[in-house]
Design a protein around this motif. Structure first.
Motif, PDB file in Angstrom:
ATOM      1  N   ALA A  23      29.153  -8.509  56.226  1.00  0.00           N
ATOM      2  CA  ALA A  23      28.245  -9.305  56.358  1.00  0.00           C
ATOM      3  C   ALA A  23      28.350  -9.963  54.907  1.00  0.00           C
ATOM      4  CB  ALA A  23      26.762  -8.614  56.213  1.00  0.00           C
ATOM      5  N   ARG A  24      28.140 -11.365  55.059  1.00  0.00           N
ATOM      6  CA  ARG A  24      28.331 -12.131  53.383  1.00  0.00           C
ATOM      7  C   ARG A  24      27.524 -13.133  53.653  1.00  0.00           C
ATOM      8  NH1 ARG A  24      33.015 -14.203  56.678  1.00  0.00           N
ATOM      9  NH2 ARG A  24      33.377 -12.246  57.143  1.00  0.00           N
ATOM     10  N   SER A  25      27.337 -13.672  52.518  1.00  0.00           N
ATOM     11  CA  SER A  25      26.666 -15.058  52.293  1.00  0.00           C
ATOM     12  C   SER A  25      27.663 -16.002  51.531  1.00  0.00           C
ATOM     13  CB  SER A  25      25.618 -14.548  51.046  1.00  0.00           C
ATOM     14  OG  SER A  25      24.703 -15.980  50.829  1.00  0.00           O
ATOM     15  N   CYS A  26      27.722 -17.300  52.302  1.00  0.00           N
ATOM     16  CA  CYS A  26      28.757 -18.270  51.763  1.00  0.00           C
ATOM     17  C   CYS A  26      27.758 -19.300  50.893  1.00  0.00           C
ATOM     18  CB  CYS A  26      29.304 -18.868  52.823  1.00  0.00           C
ATOM     19  SG  CYS A  26      30.316 -20.126  52.184  1.00  0.00           S
ATOM     20  N   HIS A  27      28.020 -19.901  50.002  1.00  0.00           N
ATOM     21  CA  HIS A  27      27.307 -20.759  49.208  1.00  0.00           C
ATOM     22  C   HIS A  27      27.901 -22.453  49.137  1.00  0.00           C
ATOM     23  CE1 HIS A  27      24.808 -17.674  47.321  1.00  0.00           C
ATOM     24  NE2 HIS A  27      25.952 -16.970  47.482  1.00  0.00           N
ATOM     25  N   CYS A  28      29.073 -22.658  49.764  1.00  0.00           N
ATOM     26  CA  CYS A  28      29.754 -23.709  49.950  1.00  0.00           C
ATOM     27  C   CYS A  28      28.870 -24.934  50.442  1.00  0.00           C
ATOM     28  CB  CYS A  28      30.959 -23.504  50.771  1.00  0.00           C
ATOM     29  SG  CYS A  28      30.680 -23.729  52.544  1.00  0.00           S
ATOM     30  N   SER A  29      29.146 -26.188  49.938  1.00  0.00           N
ATOM     31  CA  SER A  29      28.393 -27.163  50.624  1.00  0.00           C
ATOM     32  C   SER A  29      28.289 -27.543  52.180  1.00  0.00           C
ATOM     33  CB  SER A  29      28.695 -28.501  50.355  1.00  0.00           C
ATOM     34  OG  SER A  29      30.028 -28.832  50.782  1.00  0.00           O
ATOM     35  N   ARG A  30      29.077 -26.930  53.102  1.00  0.00           N
ATOM     36  CA  ARG A  30      28.982 -26.833  54.350  1.00  0.00           C
ATOM     37  C   ARG A  30      27.978 -25.798  54.860  1.00  0.00           C
ATOM     38  NH1 ARG A  30      35.037 -26.327  55.343  1.00  0.00           N
ATOM     39  NH2 ARG A  30      34.148 -24.479  56.453  1.00  0.00           N
ATOM     40  N   THR A  34      24.610 -26.606  56.813  1.00  0.00           N
ATOM     41  CA  THR A  34      24.485 -25.946  58.236  1.00  0.00           C
ATOM     42  C   THR A  34      23.119 -24.908  58.127  1.00  0.00           C
ATOM     43  OG1 THR A  34      26.860 -25.865  58.814  1.00  0.00           O
ATOM     44  CG2 THR A  34      25.556 -24.098  59.978  1.00  0.00           C
ATOM     45  N   PHE A  35      22.767 -24.310  57.256  1.00  0.00           N
ATOM     46  CA  PHE A  35      21.486 -23.429  57.198  1.00  0.00           C
ATOM     47  C   PHE A  35      20.617 -23.927  56.559  1.00  0.00           C
ATOM     48  CE2 PHE A  35      25.394 -20.901  58.191  1.00  0.00           C
ATOM     49  CZ  PHE A  35      24.754 -19.848  58.718  1.00  0.00           C
ATOM     50  N   SER A  36      20.611 -24.968  56.032  1.00  0.00           N
ATOM     51  CA  SER A  36      19.482 -25.791  55.152  1.00  0.00           C
ATOM     52  C   SER A  36      18.748 -24.768  54.301  1.00  0.00           C
ATOM     53  CB  SER A  36      18.402 -26.386  56.449  1.00  0.00           C
ATOM     54  OG  SER A  36      18.691 -27.082  57.276  1.00  0.00           O
ATOM     55  N   ALA A  37      19.843 -24.234  53.354  1.00  0.00           N
ATOM     56  CA  ALA A  37      19.235 -23.243  52.500  1.00  0.00           C
ATOM     57  C   ALA A  37      20.306 -23.383  51.248  1.00  0.00           C
ATOM     58  CB  ALA A  37      19.183 -21.767  53.180  1.00  0.00           C
ATOM     59  N   GLN A  38      20.003 -22.367  50.217  1.00  0.00           N
ATOM     60  CA  GLN A  38      21.146 -22.251  49.205  1.00  0.00           C
ATOM     61  C   GLN A  38      22.510 -21.486  49.722  1.00  0.00           C
ATOM     62  OE1 GLN A  38      18.872 -19.940  50.001  1.00  0.00           O
ATOM     63  NE2 GLN A  38      19.700 -18.022  49.106  1.00  0.00           N
ATOM     64  N   ALA A  39      22.299 -20.822  50.882  1.00  0.00           N
ATOM     65  CA  ALA A  39      23.554 -20.095  51.218  1.00  0.00           C
ATOM     66  C   ALA A  39      23.507 -19.770  52.716  1.00  0.00           C
ATOM     67  CB  ALA A  39      23.908 -18.981  50.497  1.00  0.00           C
ATOM     68  N   SER A  40      24.431 -19.221  53.328  1.00  0.00           N
ATOM     69  CA  SER A  40      24.219 -18.933  54.605  1.00  0.00           C
ATOM     70  C   SER A  40      24.336 -17.133  54.504  1.00  0.00           C
ATOM     71  CB  SER A  40      25.640 -18.767  55.393  1.00  0.00           C
ATOM     72  OG  SER A  40      26.707 -18.270  54.723  1.00  0.00           O
ATOM     73  N   ALA A  41      23.808 -16.626  55.685  1.00  0.00           N
ATOM     74  CA  ALA A  41      23.817 -15.037  55.786  1.00  0.00           C
ATOM     75  C   ALA A  41      24.416 -14.822  57.097  1.00  0.00           C
ATOM     76  CB  ALA A  41      22.217 -14.586  55.610  1.00  0.00           C
ATOM     77  N   TYR A  42      25.261 -14.329  57.025  1.00  0.00           N
ATOM     78  CA  TYR A  42      26.281 -14.207  58.454  1.00  0.00           C
ATOM     79  C   TYR A  42      27.114 -12.740  58.440  1.00  0.00           C
ATOM     80  CZ  TYR A  42      29.742 -16.151  61.658  1.00  0.00           C
ATOM     81  OH  TYR A  42      30.675 -16.456  62.917  1.00  0.00           O
ATOM     82  N   ALA A  43      27.093 -12.210  59.527  1.00  0.00           N
ATOM     83  CA  ALA A  43      27.952 -10.990  59.855  1.00  0.00           C
ATOM     84  C   ALA A  43      28.671 -11.100  61.124  1.00  0.00           C
ATOM     85  CB  ALA A  43      27.101  -9.844  59.917  1.00  0.00           C
ATOM     86  N   LEU A  44      29.878 -10.493  61.247  1.00  0.00           N
ATOM     87  CA  LEU A  44      30.921 -10.534  62.394  1.00  0.00           C
ATOM     88  C   LEU A  44      30.253  -9.644  63.229  1.00  0.00           C
ATOM     89  CD1 LEU A  44      34.128 -10.533  60.333  1.00  0.00           C
ATOM     90  CD2 LEU A  44      32.839 -12.370  60.929  1.00  0.00           C
ATOM     91  N   VAL A  45      30.809 -10.044  64.540  1.00  0.00           N
ATOM     92  CA  VAL A  45      30.296  -8.983  65.674  1.00  0.00           C
ATOM     93  C   VAL A  45      31.525  -8.978  66.550  1.00  0.00           C
ATOM     94  CG1 VAL A  45      29.426 -11.102  66.930  1.00  0.00           C
ATOM     95  CG2 VAL A  45      28.569  -8.978  67.517  1.00  0.00           C
ATOM     96  N   ASP A  46      31.817  -7.971  67.322  1.00  0.00           N
ATOM     97  CA  ASP A  46      32.848  -7.913  68.419  1.00  0.00           C
ATOM     98  C   ASP A  46      32.215  -8.516  69.633  1.00  0.00           C
ATOM     99  OD1 ASP A  46      34.750  -6.247  66.807  1.00  0.00           O
ATOM    100  OD2 ASP A  46      33.530  -4.448  67.656  1.00  0.00           O
ATOM    101  N   VAL A  47      33.208  -9.485  70.047  1.00  0.00           N
ATOM    102  CA  VAL A  47      32.772 -10.373  71.186  1.00  0.00           C
ATOM    103  C   VAL A  47      32.462  -9.572  72.344  1.00  0.00           C
ATOM    104  CG1 VAL A  47      35.130 -10.749  72.043  1.00  0.00           C
ATOM    105  CG2 VAL A  47      33.287 -12.595  72.390  1.00  0.00           C
ATOM    106  N   ASP A  48      32.910  -8.480  72.640  1.00  0.00           N
ATOM    107  CA  ASP A  48      32.706  -7.658  73.635  1.00  0.00           C
ATOM    108  C   ASP A  48      31.355  -7.059  73.496  1.00  0.00           C
ATOM    109  OD1 ASP A  48      35.117  -8.135  74.985  1.00  0.00           O
ATOM    110  OD2 ASP A  48      36.136  -6.619  74.156  1.00  0.00           O
ATOM    111  N   ASP A  49      30.927  -6.818  72.469  1.00  0.00           N
ATOM    112  CA  ASP A  49      29.353  -6.280  72.234  1.00  0.00           C
ATOM    113  C   ASP A  49      28.430  -7.354  72.471  1.00  0.00           C
ATOM    114  OD1 ASP A  49      30.740  -3.875  71.700  1.00  0.00           O
ATOM    115  OD2 ASP A  49      30.511  -4.007  69.563  1.00  0.00           O
ATOM    116  N   PHE A  50      28.424  -8.655  72.425  1.00  0.00           N
ATOM    117  CA  PHE A  50      27.644  -9.661  72.357  1.00  0.00           C
ATOM    118  C   PHE A  50      27.373 -10.380  73.626  1.00  0.00           C
ATOM    119  CE2 PHE A  50      26.474 -14.163  72.058  1.00  0.00           C
ATOM    120  CZ  PHE A  50      25.438 -14.259  70.937  1.00  0.00           C
ATOM    121  N   SER A  51      26.199 -10.520  74.150  1.00  0.00           N
ATOM    122  CA  SER A  51      25.775 -11.181  75.277  1.00  0.00           C
ATOM    123  C   SER A  51      24.455 -11.942  74.914  1.00  0.00           C
ATOM    124  CB  SER A  51      25.519 -10.191  76.506  1.00  0.00           C
ATOM    125  OG  SER A  51      24.632  -9.146  76.196  1.00  0.00           O
ATOM    126  N   TRP A  52      24.623 -13.149  75.698  1.00  0.00           N
ATOM    127  CA  TRP A  52      23.253 -14.036  75.730  1.00  0.00           C
ATOM    128  C   TRP A  52      22.378 -13.559  76.920  1.00  0.00           C
ATOM    129  CZ3 TRP A  52      23.057 -17.234  71.918  1.00  0.00           C
ATOM    130  CH2 TRP A  52      24.051 -17.568  71.299  1.00  0.00           C
TER     131      TRP A  52
END
Length: 134
Positions: A23-30, A34-52
């Motif tokens: 998990a990380r927070s990115c403060h770049c302009s993009r 994208t997040f309409s905020a001061q930064a993102s809050a994002y974590a990686l996931v194994d694609v095999d563990d994820f489902s819609w």
């Protein structure tokens, strides 16, 4: 561990049958835009563990860089996940329901943060990416 998430309007839902990572927070302009905020809050996931589980047909995709993109709910605009080579790469922490059992471990691109943002002392922060000399 089962983690669920959804967009603001509840039309798009997903589940993760596993743990989030890096998990990380990115403060770049993009990320700020994208997040309409001061930064993102994002974590990686194994694609095999994820489902819609609902509303996948309502997703809108945007490729921000070659092979990297984001997916949004077309009804409410919530940014739900990031993609790499067309597959889910990670999720936005703000759309997760309940406690995902993870904490933000570091902050990226604080050298290009918004002028009005104050970075708290004592956090792990990098001027650019985690390979810079901080």
């Amino acid at each position: 561990m089962l983690i669920t998430g959804e967009c603001f309007c509840g039309s798009v839902k997903y589940q993760i049958d596993g743990k989030l990572k890096d998990a990380r927070s990115c403060h770049c302009s993009r990320c700020r835009k994208t997040f309409s905020a001061q930064a993102s809050a994002y974590a990686l996931v194994d694609v095999d563990d994820f489902s819609w589980i609902q509303g996948q047909d309502l997703l809108t995709s945007y490729e921000s860089m070659p092979n990297f993109g984001l997916q949004f709910c077309s009804k409410c605009g919530s940014t739900l996940c990031g993609t790499h080579n067309g597959e889910v790469h990670g999720v936005t922490l703000g759309c997760i329901n309940g406690d995902p059992d993870i904490e933000i471990g570091y902050h990226l691109f604080v050298g290009s943060k918004a002028s009005w943002e104050v970075i708290p002392p004592g956090i792990t922060a990098f001027t650019e990416g985690p390979t810079d000399s901080n």
